[in-house]
Design a protein around this motif. Structure first.
Motif, mmCIF file in Angstrom:
data_model
loop_
_atom_site.group_PDB
_atom_site.id
_atom_site.type_symbol
_atom_site.label_atom_id
_atom_site.label_comp_id
_atom_site.label_asym_id
_atom_site.label_seq_id
_atom_site.Cartn_x
_atom_site.Cartn_y
_atom_site.Cartn_z
ATOM 1 N N ILE A 376 29.618 84.405 45.964
ATOM 2 C CA ILE A 376 29.657 85.563 45.067
ATOM 3 C C ILE A 376 30.979 86.309 45.203
ATOM 4 C CG2 ILE A 376 28.629 87.854 44.674
ATOM 5 C CD1 ILE A 376 25.904 86.566 45.262
ATOM 6 N N ALA A 377 31.552 86.288 46.423
ATOM 7 C CA ALA A 377 32.810 87.004 46.660
ATOM 8 C C ALA A 377 33.931 86.496 45.762
ATOM 9 C CB ALA A 377 33.210 86.869 48.128
ATOM 10 N N THR A 378 33.827 85.233 45.356
ATOM 11 C CA THR A 378 34.891 84.644 44.532
ATOM 12 C C THR A 378 34.450 84.418 43.086
ATOM 13 O OG1 THR A 378 34.191 82.425 45.200
ATOM 14 C CG2 THR A 378 35.900 83.488 46.531
ATOM 15 N N SER A 379 33.242 84.881 42.741
ATOM 16 C CA SER A 379 32.738 84.657 41.382
ATOM 17 C C SER A 379 33.155 85.799 40.467
ATOM 18 C CB SER A 379 31.212 84.537 41.395
ATOM 19 O OG SER A 379 30.623 85.777 41.737
ATOM 20 N N GLU A 380 32.981 85.572 39.173
ATOM 21 C CA GLU A 380 33.365 86.583 38.190
ATOM 22 C C GLU A 380 32.368 87.742 38.183
ATOM 23 O OE1 GLU A 380 33.776 84.757 34.417
ATOM 24 O OE2 GLU A 380 35.409 83.410 35.035
ATOM 25 N N VAL A 381 31.086 87.434 38.435
ATOM 26 C CA VAL A 381 30.050 88.468 38.445
ATOM 27 C C VAL A 381 29.833 88.915 39.884
ATOM 28 C CG1 VAL A 381 27.695 89.061 37.804
ATOM 29 C CG2 VAL A 381 28.961 87.380 36.460
ATOM 30 N N LYS A 382 30.334 90.071 40.247
ATOM 31 C CA LYS A 382 30.254 90.555 41.619
ATOM 32 C C LYS A 382 28.872 91.144 41.901
ATOM 33 C CE LYS A 382 34.670 89.741 42.281
ATOM 34 N NZ LYS A 382 35.141 88.663 43.163
ATOM 35 N N ASN A 383 28.403 90.959 43.141
ATOM 36 C CA ASN A 383 27.175 91.591 43.647
ATOM 37 C C ASN A 383 25.903 91.186 42.896
ATOM 38 O OD1 ASN A 383 28.740 92.968 45.549
ATOM 39 N ND2 ASN A 383 29.127 94.645 44.112
ATOM 40 N N ILE A 384 25.947 90.020 42.227
ATOM 41 C CA ILE A 384 24.751 89.513 41.537
ATOM 42 C C ILE A 384 24.529 88.060 41.945
ATOM 43 C CG2 ILE A 384 23.671 88.942 39.334
ATOM 44 C CD1 ILE A 384 23.821 91.883 39.661
ATOM 45 N N LEU A 385 23.352 87.774 42.501
ATOM 46 C CA LEU A 385 22.971 86.388 42.794
ATOM 47 C C LEU A 385 22.319 85.818 41.550
ATOM 48 C CD1 LEU A 385 22.635 84.094 44.952
ATOM 49 C CD2 LEU A 385 20.345 85.003 45.340
ATOM 50 N N SER A 386 22.821 84.694 41.074
ATOM 51 C CA SER A 386 22.315 84.130 39.816
ATOM 52 C C SER A 386 20.845 83.752 39.911
ATOM 53 C CB SER A 386 23.131 82.892 39.421
ATOM 54 O OG SER A 386 22.753 81.779 40.199
ATOM 55 N N GLY A 387 20.154 83.896 38.784
ATOM 56 C CA GLY A 387 18.746 83.513 38.724
ATOM 57 C C GLY A 387 18.546 82.035 38.966
ATOM 58 N N ASP A 388 19.529 81.226 38.568
ATOM 59 C CA ASP A 388 19.436 79.780 38.784
ATOM 60 C C ASP A 388 19.456 79.452 40.268
ATOM 61 O OD1 ASP A 388 19.845 78.318 35.965
ATOM 62 O OD2 ASP A 388 21.057 80.122 36.006
ATOM 63 N N ASP A 389 20.337 80.141 41.016
ATOM 64 C CA ASP A 389 20.395 79.907 42.465
ATOM 65 C C ASP A 389 19.113 80.375 43.143
ATOM 66 O OD1 ASP A 389 22.885 78.771 42.322
ATOM 67 O OD2 ASP A 389 23.980 80.570 42.902
ATOM 68 N N GLU A 410 20.220 93.381 51.738
ATOM 69 C CA GLU A 410 20.872 93.807 52.982
ATOM 70 C C GLU A 410 22.392 93.710 52.886
ATOM 71 O OE1 GLU A 410 19.114 91.293 55.896
ATOM 72 O OE2 GLU A 410 17.199 92.370 55.925
ATOM 73 N N LYS A 411 22.878 92.860 51.957
ATOM 74 C CA LYS A 411 24.327 92.687 51.790
ATOM 75 C C LYS A 411 24.810 93.309 50.485
ATOM 76 C CE LYS A 411 24.301 88.552 54.654
ATOM 77 N NZ LYS A 411 24.802 87.205 54.898
ATOM 78 N N GLY A 412 23.975 94.206 49.918
ATOM 79 C CA GLY A 412 24.368 94.917 48.711
ATOM 80 C C GLY A 412 24.388 94.065 47.467
ATOM 81 N N ILE A 413 23.581 93.029 47.438
ATOM 82 C CA ILE A 413 23.575 92.090 46.302
ATOM 83 C C ILE A 413 22.216 92.115 45.610
ATOM 84 C CG2 ILE A 413 23.703 89.643 45.674
ATOM 85 C CD1 ILE A 413 25.732 89.336 47.970
ATOM 86 N N GLU A 414 22.222 92.146 44.286
ATOM 87 C CA GLU A 414 20.996 92.094 43.494
ATOM 88 C C GLU A 414 20.738 90.663 43.021
ATOM 89 O OE1 GLU A 414 21.088 94.811 40.292
ATOM 90 O OE2 GLU A 414 21.495 96.569 41.553
ATOM 91 N N VAL A 415 19.513 90.389 42.661
ATOM 92 C CA VAL A 415 19.140 89.064 42.148
ATOM 93 C C VAL A 415 18.866 89.175 40.652
ATOM 94 C CG1 VAL A 415 17.466 87.171 42.291
ATOM 95 C CG2 VAL A 415 18.152 88.384 44.372
ATOM 96 N N ASP A 416 19.394 88.242 39.894
ATOM 97 C CA ASP A 416 19.157 88.206 38.448
ATOM 98 C C ASP A 416 17.730 87.701 38.205
ATOM 99 O OD1 ASP A 416 19.071 87.885 35.738
ATOM 100 O OD2 ASP A 416 20.883 86.674 35.582
#
Length: 879
Positions: A376-389, A410-416
């Motif tokens: 995610i650190a290198t992806s275009e969409v920051k702080n979002i875990l993809s629904g596919d993953d 815990e790492k400040g990331i939301e899930v789609d």
């Protein structure tokens, strides 16, 4: 109103309707039998659908049951509320064209007010808005005041499901008292849960075409349903199912071993409710033969298990614990379901195995989730875990969404979650489509209902051929009077020697013949009503309804199947002796060719164990033990210690196959008269077919001789290829060849390493530098992953200020290996993250430690492009 326990209420209900001349039927298995439209039984009437549709004849026109049920549409809400659950028991009384509204209403009122002594003024009635008849019965025959009878519309008080039988409902509701709120109106009291529905009486009186037209049925039916746990809530004066006696005892056990109390902390309360509900479902599902899988009902079990185990971790459990709670579930229910007690150790073993498996999944899933988070650190969409993953973690690895969300948060990331749910819906659509396709069959339910003939008498236990009369002929599911040469058809006889496929034994084949006519039978099945269906084609002449034909099975194939079937019984007994009492049959197929036996066990058998099992079976064959079959009451069979097929349902009278006390099993199949008839027994293979289920394939009799001849032929061919005159020298020659090949492989590796080293020398000379760190990359064809590691070690010996990525391709399989020197790591280099980025260019994946890591190559033709990106990738990490 007297307090009554769940087990007492169940027995009172069933006994009451037995007094009303109903036949008490045992709960059907949770696994639907002959109904592919359901994954699991979800209502009291589901197992009886065949009787309502006329596909089978019930044991009585009046039936009563207490049916175990599983429903999982609201699984995500279980635990979060005290109202939702996945497992429940449904009390029901049914009439198939016998009594109707008057009796159904009168008996329901009698049971509630007389037997259970519920005050009449605590009961409310609802009827369908146009059902004057039901309202009049409640008012005039029962004496319920008009103001306590509520008329409701189609959504609430009319039962239908597409086309077919349907009708109005009348529901009985219970007033829980002022402590649940005021009674301003029926609707208001229902909304605040003061008034709850406890019994639904369904009057099936119409036949719907599914398009709004309803035809009155000549033969009307009654289908009632009362949730046992819901009734217990009313009788015990508690708020919800988690507080009724048997369920509360399960929760108390969890609280005891977890060291937490209910109603002290909302977060732990959720976990206690989830585990309590799910372990009930899990225990009953495993008891009915469901095993963990990645699809179908096995996936439902896996999901329940893993969700319960996850909440166990939230309560602090670090070791498997569900199998311990399982004891309490069994103890609370064994009076009504004695099969749970009989299978106690097996159920616990399976559950414990799944818990241990999930512990490993948690580790694997966490590692993969961390990789997704790093990306995610290198992806275009920051702080979002993809629904596919997130879906991949859930679907492929069984990693729960709530756990993914918790770790990500815990790492400040939301899930789609929106995309996750889209993936879930897509999977459900595929599953529904798959199930729909499986329902289609050449012999339809309508065809079965059209049979107008007495049940077929099966003579095949003792006779292989005899005269029989043709009672019915069907072509494409429709009755006909005759069929001619070349036509395929289904023939029903008054009596038959043909064994119908069941219990894992393949069907008989053979011929039906008459003067100038031959009907070849290529399959035989059996309907619920006992009609044997002979599938085949006319090879000569024609056959006509009411003709007398000579029915003759293929005796050689039957004898081979009988040898394999008896061997399967001996095999199970031998496996239990060698591996332990947890071994139970999980499926089998015995035909003329071989015996295929599936059984519960959690590891591959060693060669020594297979050898011992094989020897035990052959020893019992050589002892010439008589095989005795008897029909007897099921209780008597259990007293003898007869084993039942795991998850199978049996009638009151069962057939028992006793092989000299060595093996005693319920079985409707055909067997040899003496074990010596089997000849010999040889195991061909042993492997895994599902989690906790192993499979052995074996041969007997002539099959062993064929196997030996095939082996002899293979040995002779192998000897000829290796130019050995005597096959006995084959092992010796193979050993020599193996050593020669190993030596050549060592020489090849040594030369390849020298060649790779020469290539590296030039690479070092042309290495570029980023922030004082040498950047090295090279493609080394014919280089194995192990050789790449050795090359990396050599580079590390020469210098500490470098980042190197080597690509090796061997047998068309490519591997990236990244190694970072100590100085480079101190400056921010991370081999695992670098190789992950490089591999991604080719569509490959991987990762590892900061100093060394490996990844797979996706598209080999993109290796050069990937290696060229190393300099820019490294620059992002180096400080």
């Amino acid at each position: 109103m007297k307090w009554r326990g769940v087990n007492e209420l169940r027995e009172m209900y069933l006994s009451f309707f037995e007094r009303k001349n109903h036949t008490r039927m045992a709960s059907a298995s949770l696994v639907p039998q002959g109904d592919n439209s359901l994954l699991l039984i979800n209502s009291g009437m589901a197992p009886l659908k065949k009787f309502f549709l006329g596909q089978a004849v019930p044991p009585n026109k009046r039936v009563t049951t207490c049916q175990k049920c599983i429903r999982t549409p609201d699984i995500e809400r279980v635990g979060k509320t005290a109202r939702h659950g996945t497992y429940f028991e449904m009390l029901g009384n049914f009439s198939f064209g016998d009594y109707f509204k008057t009796e159904a209403i009168e008996w329901a009122w009698e049971f509630l007010t007389k037997d259970l002594e519920i005050p009449a003024d605590r009961l409310w009635i609802t009827v369908f808005e146009s059902d004057d008849e039901a309202e009049q019965i409640w008012m005039n025959k029962i004496g319920v005041p008009k103001d306590r009878i509520i008329r409701l519309g189609k959504e609430d008080n009319f039962w239908e499901h597409g086309s077919g039988p349907c009708g109005p409902c009348s529901e009985i509701h219970f007033d829980r008292g002022e402590e649940y709120g005021p009674l301003e109106s029926f609707e208001q009291a229902s909304d605040c849960d003061r008034i709850i529905e406890i019994w639904n009486l369904v009057f099936s009186q119409f036949d719907s075409d599914g398009k709004g037209h309803y035809e009155e049925m000549a033969s009307k039916n009654i289908d009632t349903g009362m949730g046992l746990e819901r009734l217990a809530c009313a009788m015990q004066g508690v708020d919800n199912l988690f507080e009724v006696d048997t369920v509360k005892n399960i929760m108390n056990k969890i609280s005891e071993i977890a060291g937490v109390k209910y109603k002290e902390n909302e977060k732990t309360d959720v976990s206690l409710r989830v585990i309590t509900d799910h372990i009930r479902s899990i225990t009953f599902m495993v008891g009915d033969g469901v095993t963990s899988a990645n699809e179908g009902r096995g996936y439902v079990l896996k999901r329940l298990l893993r969700r319960a185990a996850r909440h166990g971790k939230m309560l602090g459990f670090s070791e498997p614990f569900l199998y311990k709670v399982c004891d309490t579930v069994i103890d609370e229910n064994k009076t009504a379901y004695p099969e749970l007690d009989e299978k106690r150790e097996l159920i616990k073993t399976i559950i414990k195995h799944e818990e241990e498996s999930f512990a490993k999944t948690i580790d694997k899933g966490t590692e993969l989730l961390n990789q997704f988070i790093d990306n995610i650190a290198t992806s275009e969409v920051k702080n979002i875990l993809s629904g596919d993953d997130a879906f991949k973690l859930s679907d492929t690895y069984g990693f729960p969404l709530d756990l993914t969300k918790e770790i990500a948060a815990e790492k400040g990331i939301e899930v789609d979650e929106k995309r996750f749910m889209e993936c879930m819906e897509e999977q459900k659509r595929k599953a529904r489509s798959d199930r729909a396709s499986k329902v289609k069959t050449s012999w339809s339910e309508d065809s079965t209902a059209a049979i107008d003939a007495p049940a077929t008498e099966f003579t095949g236990y003792t006779r292989f051929k005899h005269d029989a009369k043709i009672l019915e002929i069907f072509v494409d599911g429709k009755p006909v009077d005759s069929v001619s040469e070349g036509q395929e058809a289904v023939v029903i006889l008054d009596k038959t020697p043909f064994y119908a496929e069941s219990g894992g034994q393949a069907a008989d084949t053979g011929v039906l013949s008459a003067e100038g006519a031959v009907f070849a039978v290529y399959n035989t099945t059996k309907t619920e009503n006992g009609h044997f269906l002979h599938f085949g084609a006319v090879e000569q002449g024609s056959v006509t309804k009411n003709d007398t034909v000579f029915a003759e099975i293929d005796v050689e194939k039957r004898m081979s199947a009988m040898r394999n079937h008896t061997a399967a019984h001996l095999l199970q007994a031998a496996l239990r002796k060698v591996l332990g009492e947890h071994v139970h049959q999980a499926g089998q197929l015995v035909n003329s060719e071989r015996c295929r036996f599936d059984f519960s066990h959690f590891s591959a058998l060693t060669p020594e164990e297979l050898f011992e099992v094989e020897n035990i079976v052959n020893d019992e064959i050589l002892q010439s033990i008589d095989v005795v079959t008897k029909e007897m009451p099921i209780d008597e069979a259990r007293t003898l210690g007869a084993m039942a097929l795991f998850g199978e349902k049996y009638g009151d009278i069962v057939r028992v196959v006793d092989i000299g006390g060595k093996s005693v099993e319920f079985c409707g199949g055909t067997h040899v008269k003496n074990t010596s008839n089997i000849g010999l027994f040889k195991i061909v293979s042993e492997n895994s077919v599902a989690s906790g289920v192993r499979r052995i394939e074996a041969v007997t009799g002539n099959g062993v001789l064929e196997l030996m001849n095939e082996s002899r032929k293979n040995l002779a061919e192998a000897a000829a290829i290796l130019k050995i005159a005597n096959p006995a020298k084959l092992v010796e020659r193979c050993q020599t060849l193996t050593e020669e090949l190993k030596e050549k492989e060592r020489q090849i590796q040594k030369l390849s390493q020298q060649l790779a080293g020469n290539q590296l020398a030039g690479t070092f000379e042309n290495a570029k530098e980023v922030n004082g760190v040498k950047i090295i990359s090279a493609l080394l064809n014919g280089t194995s992953p192990d050789m790449l590691r050795k090359l990396g070690d050599k580079v590390r010996e020469q210098t500490e200020d470098f980042i190197a990525v080597f690509a090796g391709v061997s047998d068309e399989k490519g591997t990236f290996y990244c190694v970072c020197g100590k100085t480079a790591v101190e400056k921010g280099a991370h081999a695992g993250k670098i190789v992950q980025r490089i591999a991604a260019v080719t569509g490959g994946k991987g990762g590892g430690r900061p100093d060394s890591a490996m990844a797979g190559i996706g598209k080999n033709y993109m290796i050069d492009e990937a290696l060229q990106s190393l300099e820019s990738v490294a620059a992002e990490f180096l400080k």
